[in-house]
Design a protein around this motif. Structure first.
Motif, mmCIF file in Angstrom:
data_model
loop_
_atom_site.group_PDB
_atom_site.id
_atom_site.type_symbol
_atom_site.label_atom_id
_atom_site.label_comp_id
_atom_site.label_asym_id
_atom_site.label_seq_id
_atom_site.Cartn_x
_atom_site.Cartn_y
_atom_site.Cartn_z
ATOM 1 N N UNK A 24 5.108 13.738 38.805
ATOM 2 C CA UNK A 24 4.649 12.535 38.096
ATOM 3 C C UNK A 24 5.906 11.891 37.518
ATOM 4 N N UNK A 25 6.400 10.889 38.224
ATOM 5 C CA UNK A 25 7.673 10.277 37.831
ATOM 6 C C UNK A 25 7.401 9.106 36.911
ATOM 7 N N UNK A 26 7.973 9.151 35.730
ATOM 8 C CA UNK A 26 7.809 8.039 34.783
ATOM 9 C C UNK A 26 9.055 7.165 34.797
ATOM 10 N N UNK A 27 8.867 5.863 34.669
ATOM 11 C CA UNK A 27 10.041 4.977 34.700
ATOM 12 C C UNK A 27 11.043 5.373 33.615
ATOM 13 N N UNK A 35 6.771 14.704 34.659
ATOM 14 C CA UNK A 35 6.065 15.990 34.690
ATOM 15 C C UNK A 35 6.026 16.430 36.146
ATOM 16 N N UNK A 36 6.299 17.723 36.355
ATOM 17 C CA UNK A 36 6.207 18.254 37.722
ATOM 18 C C UNK A 36 5.118 19.323 37.715
ATOM 19 N N UNK A 37 4.110 19.140 38.544
ATOM 20 C CA UNK A 37 3.095 20.196 38.705
ATOM 21 C C UNK A 37 3.502 21.050 39.899
ATOM 22 N N UNK A 38 3.345 22.364 39.743
ATOM 23 C CA UNK A 38 3.697 23.276 40.845
ATOM 24 C C UNK A 38 2.521 24.226 41.089
ATOM 25 N N UNK A 244 14.755 15.188 34.314
ATOM 26 C CA UNK A 244 13.677 14.900 33.364
ATOM 27 C C UNK A 244 13.175 13.470 33.419
ATOM 28 N N UNK A 245 13.932 12.580 34.044
ATOM 29 C CA UNK A 245 13.539 11.170 34.094
ATOM 30 C C UNK A 245 13.946 10.592 35.451
#
Lengths: 567, 97
Positions: A24-27, A35-38, A244-245
């Protein structure tokens, strides 16, 4: 993006047998980390839940869809900063007892002691009081690690050969997640390795403005950690790196970014701590620096337009056109107009204060580039672009956490005043060039343009100097002091002052320079933009600027700390 | 004609359109722009003024600005625009110009 579409984007993690991830890449400009879901055989992992409730809400459907069997969920923080951790407990509550929040030991300690500084919660007007960590990663004493998670110690060394804390967590029969302690950006920063992916948190951004110098930031540790991460990425073990971004990137691109971070970090010594108070100071400084740069640009562009107007009247149309191309004025003006839109949003409280100085930093960096790419030589008094570049450069250095007093050489104001007076009184151009170029039309046009460019439209009223500071040095350098004298004197001259008086005198712990012109209304004559800028600039040097009445009208008074206050 | 607010890159095209009728051939009077409410003029705004000055010069006319605030006046003066525009400061007008 709707959740169903996101759910289709689970990607196989290269180098693993059974692990997939969903980023989930936020600008970059939002206040929420990625956030990275694994998805793994034993656990679901949420790497950095972020700070925004609406973003966390988007994670839940994806987590439920990925998890038919109700596996344990590990919410892992790359570090405890607000933008990464704020939603951790809320997400854990939503998932129930199968969810655990994991972080490095220093994160737990920061939350336990209510440390809103190291966690950066204070910067976002928040508190860590409801934050906690359920299981500690990479505890300083492995014997004291939390039971319950089958963490395995791994021997590892950093790039400098010194031991580096590392643990391994089996995710199934074939795959394992590695945790490496990489402090610097914060004391609790960690990196993670899964298959051929590296998750590096915010360490690659550790040298950024408004990041370097935050509470818990450490230059030596950043250098060590970044050097080690570069070594990992160059080893051939990694295909890609997620931070992180912003989006993920190939390992080779990450190496370039990290090399730049390393280079910048090595130069960041004796930084000013970036905290809520400093953010407020930088907010004021940012507005003032941008406004005054805009004013200087109006002045510079006005002089170019003026010059081209006169050249055209003299039937030098092609040279007049060349003058207008000396600087990309439209591009710079568009940057400033774009900022105006940002400002409208900011003033309507739709943008958090943290972003004001950052936006100005970005705009001024672009304007600096435009100035450096332009070619004003021969079309303008070089003092104007030089002053503008110093103004921009000072703000950029301040944003990087540097102290202007560390880069400026202490100077004797009397010498700055004398240097200014020599420039003010001197003829700006000779007659040789124009006399020697009459045979060559192009050279003549250039000499004519130069002569007209150096024409002073405001005149030069006579100067009187009273230097009573007895050679005492102040914290500001000669160039900046001279800049201020030009700023004031030219405006006084534009408003038809008949003579300018400059005095320098020594006070208790400071040196004062007073500029007056036998006129009143200096607040309007100097203008709010210049006064705000001088206030911000002097503040960075520990000084002040005021307007006060004197015998003949009003005076601009600048006070700068003495370089040797005890003298 | 009264001009208002900031003349920046966004507003300059509107400013240019607004004053265009004053520059048309056949206009008898030299145009006067009331700058009392202009708080800032950018590079784009200065370009519009210069263009207007150039068009009017071809007809032996000069553009006049009135009520110019001190800080805007400083920019116009220091940029050399007072050489080809008639620029009257707010303070000057108080004196009866």
């Amino acid at each position: 993006m709707d959740n169903r579409k996101q759910a289709q984007l689970w990607l196989k993690i290269p180098g693993t047998v059974e692990c997939e991830f969903l980023p989930f890449v936020r600008p970059l400009e939002t206040l929420c980390s990625n956030t990275i879901l694994i998805r793994t055989p034993r656990y679901l992992i949420v790497m950095d839940p972020g700070s925004m409730p609406e973003e966390t809400d988007k994670l839940l459907p994806a987590l439920h869809e990925a998890d038919e069997a109700g596996k344990p969920v590990l919410i892992i923080l790359t570090h405890c900063h607000w933008d990464h951790s704020r939603q951790a407990r809320r997400l854990a509550s939503a998932l129930g007892p199968r969810a655990l929040v994991l972080a490095q030991e220093e994160a737990r300690l920061a939350f336990q002691r209510g440390d809103n500084q190291t966690s950066q919660y204070a910067l976002f007007e928040d508190s860590v009081r409801d934050m906690s960590v359920d299981a500690v990663l990479l505890a300083s004493d492995p014997q004291k690690a939390d039971p319950g998670l089958p963490l395995e110690e791994v021997e590892m060394k950093g790039a400098d050969g010194a031991p580096l804390r590392c643990q391994k967590l089996a995710l199934g029969e074939d795959d394992a997640l590695m945790f490496m302690h990489t402090p610097g950006h914060s004391p609790d920063s960690i990196c993670m390795k899964l298959g051929r992916l590296l998750f590096a948190g915010d360490t690659p951004f550790a040298a950024n403005p408004s990041v370097a110098g935050i509470a818990g930031w450490d230059q030596k540790n950043t250098v060590r950690s970044v050097t080690t991460i570069i070594q990992w990425l160059k080893s051939g073990d990694f295909e890609a790196c997620w931070t992180g971004h912003g989006p993920g990137m190939p390992a080779s691109v990450a190496v370039k970014i990290l090399n730049r971070t390393l280079d910048e970090t090595t130069r960041l010594e004796n930084l000013i701590q970036f905290n809520t108070d400093r953010m407020k100071v930088l907010n004021r400084y940012a507005r003032a620096a941008l406004d005054e740069t805009a004013e200087m640009l109006s002045l510079i562009s006005g002089r170019l337009y003026s010059l081209s107007y006169h050249l055209e009247n003299l039937e030098e149309a092609s040279f007049a056109e060349k003058v207008l191309k000396a600087l990309n004025l439209d591009a710079m003006d568009a940057l400033l107009a774009d900022f105006q839109k940002f400002l409208d949003e900011f003033e309507n409280n739709r943008i958090f204060p943290y972003f004001m100085p950052l936006r100005v930093f970005q705009i001024l960096k672009k304007m600096e580039r435009q100035f450096l790419e332009g070619d004003l030589k021969g079309f303008m008094d070089p003092r104007l672009p030089a002053r503008t570049l110093r103004m921009i450069g000072d703000f950029i250095r301040s944003m990087r956490g540097m102290r202007l007093t560390d880069t400026a050489l202490a100077s004797d104001p009397a010498l700055a005043i004398e240097a200014f007076a020599a420039g003010w009184r001197s003829a700006k151009y000779g007659t040789d060039d124009i006399l020697n170029s009459t045979e060559d039309p192009e050279a003549f046009a250039a000499a004519l343009a130069m002569r007209m460019a150096m024409h002073d439209p405001v005149g030069r009223p006579p100067l009187t100097l009273k230097l009573e500071n007895a050679g005492r040095k102040c914290a500001m350098d000669q160039e900046r002091l001279t800049d201020i004298l030009w700023d004031a004197a030219e405006r006084f001259a534009a408003h038809e002052s008949e003579g300018i008086l400059i005095t320098a005198r020594s006070g208790a712990g400071h040196v004062a320079v007073e500029i007056s012109a036998g006129i009143s209304g200096l607040k309007d004559i100097l203008g709010a933009r210049l006064m705000n800028y001088l206030t911000a600039e002097l503040n960075e040097f520990g000084g002040t600027v005021t307007i006060a009445r004197n015998a003949s009208g009003e005076a601009l008074i600048i006070e700068i700390p003495a370089a040797d206050p005890a003298a | 004609m009264k001009i208002q607010g900031r003349i920046d890159a966004v507003k300059a095209p509107i400013f240019e359109k607004d004053i265009a009728p004053l520059l048309e051939e056949g206009q008898q009077d030299a145009p006067i722009l009331d700058f009392t409410d202009v708080e800032y003029i950018s590079s784009s705004g200065l370009r519009v003024l210069m263009h207007a000055a150039r068009v009017l010069k071809m007809r032996d006319r000069k553009l006049t600005l009135t009520g110019v605030r001190p800080d805007v006046f400083s920019v116009l003066k220091m940029a050399g625009f007072c050489d080809f525009l008639d620029v009257n400061r707010l303070a000057d007008e108080g004196g009866g110009i």
